[in-house]
Design a protein around this motif. Structure first.
Motif, PDB file in Angstrom:
ATOM      1  N   GLY A  24      47.798  42.590  51.305  1.00 57.63           N
ATOM      2  CA  GLY A  24      48.180  41.606  52.301  1.00 57.63           C
ATOM      3  C   GLY A  24      47.242  40.416  52.203  1.00 57.63           C
ATOM      4  N   PHE A  25      47.627  39.283  52.802  1.00 60.04           N
ATOM      5  CA  PHE A  25      46.776  38.101  52.729  1.00 60.04           C
ATOM      6  C   PHE A  25      45.472  38.268  53.502  1.00 60.04           C
ATOM      7  CE2 PHE A  25      50.702  36.269  51.235  1.00 60.04           C
ATOM      8  CZ  PHE A  25      50.275  35.349  50.302  1.00 60.04           C
ATOM      9  N   ASP A  26      45.385  39.303  54.312  1.00 64.98           N
ATOM     10  CA  ASP A  26      44.136  39.581  55.021  1.00 64.98           C
ATOM     11  C   ASP A  26      43.232  40.514  54.230  1.00 64.98           C
ATOM     12  OD1 ASP A  26      45.591  41.887  55.172  1.00 64.98           O
ATOM     13  OD2 ASP A  26      45.434  42.129  57.343  1.00 64.98           O
ATOM     14  N   GLY A  27      43.672  40.930  53.028  1.00 65.82           N
ATOM     15  CA  GLY A  27      42.856  41.790  52.187  1.00 65.82           C
ATOM     16  C   GLY A  27      43.186  43.259  52.305  1.00 65.82           C
ATOM     17  N   SER A  28      44.049  43.636  53.240  1.00 73.34           N
ATOM     18  CA  SER A  28      44.444  45.034  53.338  1.00 73.34           C
ATOM     19  C   SER A  28      45.452  45.338  52.232  1.00 73.34           C
ATOM     20  CB  SER A  28      45.071  45.327  54.707  1.00 73.34           C
ATOM     21  OG  SER A  28      46.235  44.545  54.884  1.00 73.34           O
TER      22      SER A  28
ATOM     23  N   GLN B 286      34.983  44.817  48.817  1.00 69.04           N
ATOM     24  CA  GLN B 286      34.243  43.691  49.405  1.00 69.04           C
ATOM     25  C   GLN B 286      33.536  42.849  48.346  1.00 69.04           C
ATOM     26  OE1 GLN B 286      34.098  42.374  52.495  1.00 69.04           O
ATOM     27  NE2 GLN B 286      35.778  43.800  52.931  1.00 69.04           N
ATOM     28  N   ALA B 287      33.146  43.463  47.228  1.00 67.35           N
ATOM     29  CA  ALA B 287      32.455  42.717  46.173  1.00 67.35           C
ATOM     30  C   ALA B 287      33.384  41.689  45.526  1.00 67.35           C
ATOM     31  CB  ALA B 287      31.914  43.681  45.115  1.00 67.35           C
ATOM     32  N   ALA B 288      34.683  41.919  45.600  1.00 67.40           N
ATOM     33  CA  ALA B 288      35.648  40.996  44.993  1.00 67.40           C
ATOM     34  C   ALA B 288      36.359  40.152  46.048  1.00 67.40           C
ATOM     35  CB  ALA B 288      36.672  41.785  44.175  1.00 67.40           C
ATOM     36  N   ARG B 289      35.866  40.171  47.287  1.00 62.33           N
ATOM     37  CA  ARG B 289      36.591  39.516  48.379  1.00 62.33           C
ATOM     38  C   ARG B 289      36.690  37.994  48.199  1.00 62.33           C
ATOM     39  NH1 ARG B 289      39.039  41.030  53.325  1.00 62.33           N
ATOM     40  NH2 ARG B 289      40.135  39.111  53.848  1.00 62.33           N
ATOM     41  N   ALA B 290      35.605  37.341  47.743  1.00 67.77           N
ATOM     42  CA  ALA B 290      35.637  35.882  47.580  1.00 67.77           C
ATOM     43  C   ALA B 290      36.675  35.477  46.533  1.00 67.77           C
ATOM     44  CB  ALA B 290      34.252  35.372  47.185  1.00 67.77           C
ATOM     45  N   ARG B 291      36.724  36.229  45.436  1.00 70.68           N
ATOM     46  CA  ARG B 291      37.705  35.943  44.389  1.00 70.68           C
ATOM     47  C   ARG B 291      39.129  36.188  44.902  1.00 70.68           C
ATOM     48  NH1 ARG B 291      39.366  39.453  40.277  1.00 70.68           N
ATOM     49  NH2 ARG B 291      40.436  38.413  38.546  1.00 70.68           N
ATOM     50  N   PHE B 292      39.297  37.250  45.672  1.00 73.29           N
ATOM     51  CA  PHE B 292      40.602  37.538  46.248  1.00 73.29           C
ATOM     52  C   PHE B 292      41.048  36.415  47.184  1.00 73.29           C
ATOM     53  CE2 PHE B 292      42.902  38.963  50.021  1.00 73.29           C
ATOM     54  CZ  PHE B 292      44.066  39.444  49.441  1.00 73.29           C
ATOM     55  N   ASP B 293      40.155  35.918  48.019  1.00 75.26           N
ATOM     56  CA  ASP B 293      40.512  34.863  48.968  1.00 75.26           C
ATOM     57  C   ASP B 293      41.000  33.609  48.245  1.00 75.26           C
ATOM     58  OD1 ASP B 293      39.913  36.444  51.113  1.00 75.26           O
ATOM     59  OD2 ASP B 293      37.878  35.664  51.391  1.00 75.26           O
ATOM     60  N   ALA B 294      40.385  33.291  47.097  1.00 85.93           N
ATOM     61  CA  ALA B 294      40.804  32.116  46.328  1.00 85.93           C
ATOM     62  C   ALA B 294      42.218  32.313  45.775  1.00 85.93           C
ATOM     63  CB  ALA B 294      39.820  31.855  45.199  1.00 85.93           C
ATOM     64  N   VAL B 295      42.497  33.523  45.252  1.00 91.87           N
ATOM     65  CA  VAL B 295      43.834  33.821  44.736  1.00 91.87           C
ATOM     66  C   VAL B 295      44.860  33.787  45.868  1.00 91.87           C
ATOM     67  CG1 VAL B 295      45.264  35.617  43.674  1.00 91.87           C
ATOM     68  CG2 VAL B 295      42.966  35.174  42.791  1.00 91.87           C
TER      69      VAL B 295
ATOM     70  N   PHE C 148      46.656  41.333  42.998  1.00 90.50           N
ATOM     71  CA  PHE C 148      45.242  41.054  42.707  1.00 90.50           C
ATOM     72  C   PHE C 148      44.685  42.187  41.859  1.00 90.50           C
ATOM     73  CE2 PHE C 148      40.671  41.330  43.890  1.00 90.50           C
ATOM     74  CZ  PHE C 148      40.275  40.112  43.373  1.00 90.50           C
ATOM     75  N   GLU C 149      43.971  41.813  40.799  1.00 94.43           N
ATOM     76  CA  GLU C 149      43.335  42.793  39.923  1.00 94.43           C
ATOM     77  C   GLU C 149      41.820  42.684  40.053  1.00 94.43           C
ATOM     78  OE1 GLU C 149      44.771  43.234  35.886  1.00 94.43           O
ATOM     79  OE2 GLU C 149      46.579  42.091  36.385  1.00 94.43           O
ATOM     80  N   GLU C 150      41.216  43.745  40.500  1.00 91.50           N
ATOM     81  CA  GLU C 150      39.756  43.790  40.544  1.00 91.50           C
ATOM     82  C   GLU C 150      39.229  44.134  39.155  1.00 91.50           C
ATOM     83  OE1 GLU C 150      37.890  45.872  43.785  1.00 91.50           O
ATOM     84  OE2 GLU C 150      39.819  46.032  44.835  1.00 91.50           O
ATOM     85  N   PRO C 151      38.096  43.538  38.757  1.00 92.13           N
ATOM     86  CA  PRO C 151      37.541  43.807  37.426  1.00 92.13           C
ATOM     87  C   PRO C 151      37.337  45.300  37.193  1.00 92.13           C
ATOM     88  CG  PRO C 151      36.402  41.975  38.469  1.00 92.13           C
ATOM     89  CD  PRO C 151      37.293  42.568  39.516  1.00 92.13           C
ATOM     90  N   GLY C 152      37.917  45.786  36.094  1.00 97.36           N
ATOM     91  CA  GLY C 152      37.750  47.187  35.739  1.00 97.36           C
ATOM     92  C   GLY C 152      38.674  48.147  36.466  1.00 97.36           C
ATOM     93  N   LEU C 153      39.529  47.643  37.360  1.00 93.11           N
ATOM     94  CA  LEU C 153      40.427  48.501  38.120  1.00 93.11           C
ATOM     95  C   LEU C 153      41.882  48.085  37.903  1.00 93.11           C
ATOM     96  CD1 LEU C 153      38.495  48.694  41.527  1.00 93.11           C
ATOM     97  CD2 LEU C 153      38.481  50.362  39.658  1.00 93.11           C
ATOM     98  N   LYS C 154      42.788  48.991  38.247  1.00 97.46           N
ATOM     99  CA  LYS C 154      44.205  48.659  38.167  1.00 97.46           C
ATOM    100  C   LYS C 154      44.552  47.646  39.247  1.00 97.46           C
ATOM    101  CE  LYS C 154      47.276  51.819  37.737  1.00 97.46           C
ATOM    102  NZ  LYS C 154      48.100  53.032  37.970  1.00 97.46           N
TER     103      LYS C 154
END
Length: 454
Positions: free
Chosen positions: A280-284, A425-434, A269-275
């Motif tokens: 993990g599938f739980d976001g960790s 946390q600001a990118a969590r919704a996008r991460f969950d979709a991926v 997963f790539e967060e906007p502006g970050l590497k």
């Protein structure tokens, strides 16, 4: 061509009898049909005993007839040769190939094409560099070249080059085109029978994907000691393709490795502006503050602790980890930091020291090459030098140490217990979709493996 046969009067007699029967049927249809019906009913079970009405053919006179026949040229399959068809063939460039040998192997017999490929600067690139380039030709029935195309990767990893030789009104013309590679997701899965790389080979996974798979889970699984027969994996990765032809493997997008009954999972997963990083599938985050190894994937030849020293022959504490690898193998920093020393140091030979946060220091010794300078900032995963055998060394390997406030620690244990970084946390919704999409694709990959096993 002359064609010879024997003429038999039996067909003439049969045609004469047939005409008489038709004339009788036209004059007395009802009477004839009634007679035929009675004949069939009365002789249905004894038809095999009726004698032939015509004379014995072997007793009839024979006459020879010679006649000229006109026959079109035929192929082995019975088709005309010159039908305007286009023939397609593909093969790969071999190390010792020439234009003549390549065209001959592709079934092309065209002196004009050979001359062009010998003298054309654009075509010369086809025979330079690595072997294995796929070449496709189109030829007519006379084995004359209509079109040749080939693709290969230049230095730019996201682009490919396409060579085209095509016949037009002016004869054969060549051109080089550049185009962007197409990214296609691929699914694969496998089961461990002996080793990780044996399983990835059996699953037809590219080596680059196998290395990434080992990298992703090396902080949680010791692939030298923890693997069990029956462990399994599923992976989704990028295939970089040129006109539908796979050119190389890209990044692993998600993977699951079940080791000794425990599932380890990761998704890119790539967060906007970050590497980008693996989570993990739980976001960790699967990305830890320190990588498990300074080499992408290698064999630990000497672990941390007491050992017999290979030079002195005496038992002595080994304050680091040795990685067996060929000279020139790239060495990378396991975490962000600043180069505090880069040069020669007694038995260490060529050595690099990197200072990390919280008084943590890493050392990379016996290098054949140093690619950084003192005071330079380096990021996790950045290549800093190459494996060698300088200083007090019995052969090519990397000696790697980890120290905290000057005290040595086991680098493998440090990496395993280093800090994880969660998704923002600001990118969590996008991460969950991926993550949801990747979970579905991993399930599909595992289903393919199950179907193969059954």
């Amino acid at each position: 061509m002359k064609f010879s046969s024997r003429q038999n009067p039996l067909p003439t007699l049969a045609r004469s009898s047939g005409r008489s029967l038709l004339e009788s049927l036209s004059r007395h249809p009802r009477r004839v049909m009634a007679g035929v019906g009675a004949l069939l009913l009365g002789t249905g079970v004894t038809a095999f005993g009726i004698a032939p009405l015509a004379p014995d053919a072997s007793l009839l006179p024979v006459q020879q007839v010679v006649e000229e026949l006109s026959i079109s040229p035929l192929t082995d399959a019975g088709m005309p040769l010159n039908t305007g068809m286009t023939l397609y063939r593909s093969d790969t460039i071999r190390r010792d190939d020439t234009p003549q040998s390549l065209l001959q192997r592709l079934g092309v017999r065209d002196s004009e094409a050979q001359a062009l490929m010998r003298n054309d600067a654009a075509v010369r690139q086809l025979f330079e560099g690595r072997a294995g380039k796929l070449v496709t030709v189109e030829a007519n029935a006379e084995q004359q070249l209509l079109k040749l195309s080939a693709r290969w990767l230049p230095d730019d990893e996201r682009m490919f080059q396409r060579l085209v030789i095509e016949r037009g009104a002016q004869g054969l013309q060549s051109r080089i085109e550049s185009a962007e590679l197409t990214v296609t997701p691929r699914l694969a899965s496998g089961v461990i029978r002996s080793s990780l790389f044996a399983a990835t080979d059996a699953a037809d996974l590219p080596d680059a994907v196998a290395v990434q798979l080992a990298e992703m889970f090396s902080g949680d699984i010791d692939f030298r000691r923890d693997l069990r027969e029956g462990d399994r994996f599923a992976v989704v990765y990028e295939s970089l393709e040129a006109d539908g032809e796979p050119m190389r493997a890209g990044r692993v997008l998600s993977a699951e490795f079940v080791n000794n009954g425990h599932a380890h999972q990761a998704v890119w997963f790539e967060e906007p502006g970050l590497k980008g990083a693996f989570y993990g599938f739980d976001g960790s985050s699967s990305r830890k503050s320190f990588l498990a190894s300074p080499l992408e994937f290698s064999r630990v030849s000497s672990g941390y602790g007491m050992r017999f020293h290979p030079i002195s022959g005496q038992q002595k504490a080994h304050l680091g980890v040795d990685y067996a690898a060929p000279t020139g193998t790239p060495v990378r920093t396991i975490g962000d930091g600043v180069v505090s020393f880069a040069g020669w140091q007694n038995g260490y030979g060529n050595i690099i020291e990197i200072q990390h946060k919280d008084n943590q220091l890493t050392k990379f010794a016996h290098l054949s090459r140093i690619d950084v300078r003192t005071g330079q900032k380096v990021a996790q995963g950045e290549f800093i030098g190459a494996v060698g055998s300088t200083g007090a060394s019995t052969g090519p390997h990397l000696h790697f140490e980890f120290r905290v406030k000057g005290e040595p620690l086991d680098p493998l244990e440090v990496a395993r217990h280093s800090e994880n970084i969660p998704v923002n946390q600001a990118a969590r919704a996008r991460f969950d979709a991926v993550a949801k999409l990747m979970r579905q694709q991993l399930d599909a990959a595992a289903t393919v493996q199950q179907a193969k096993a059954e």
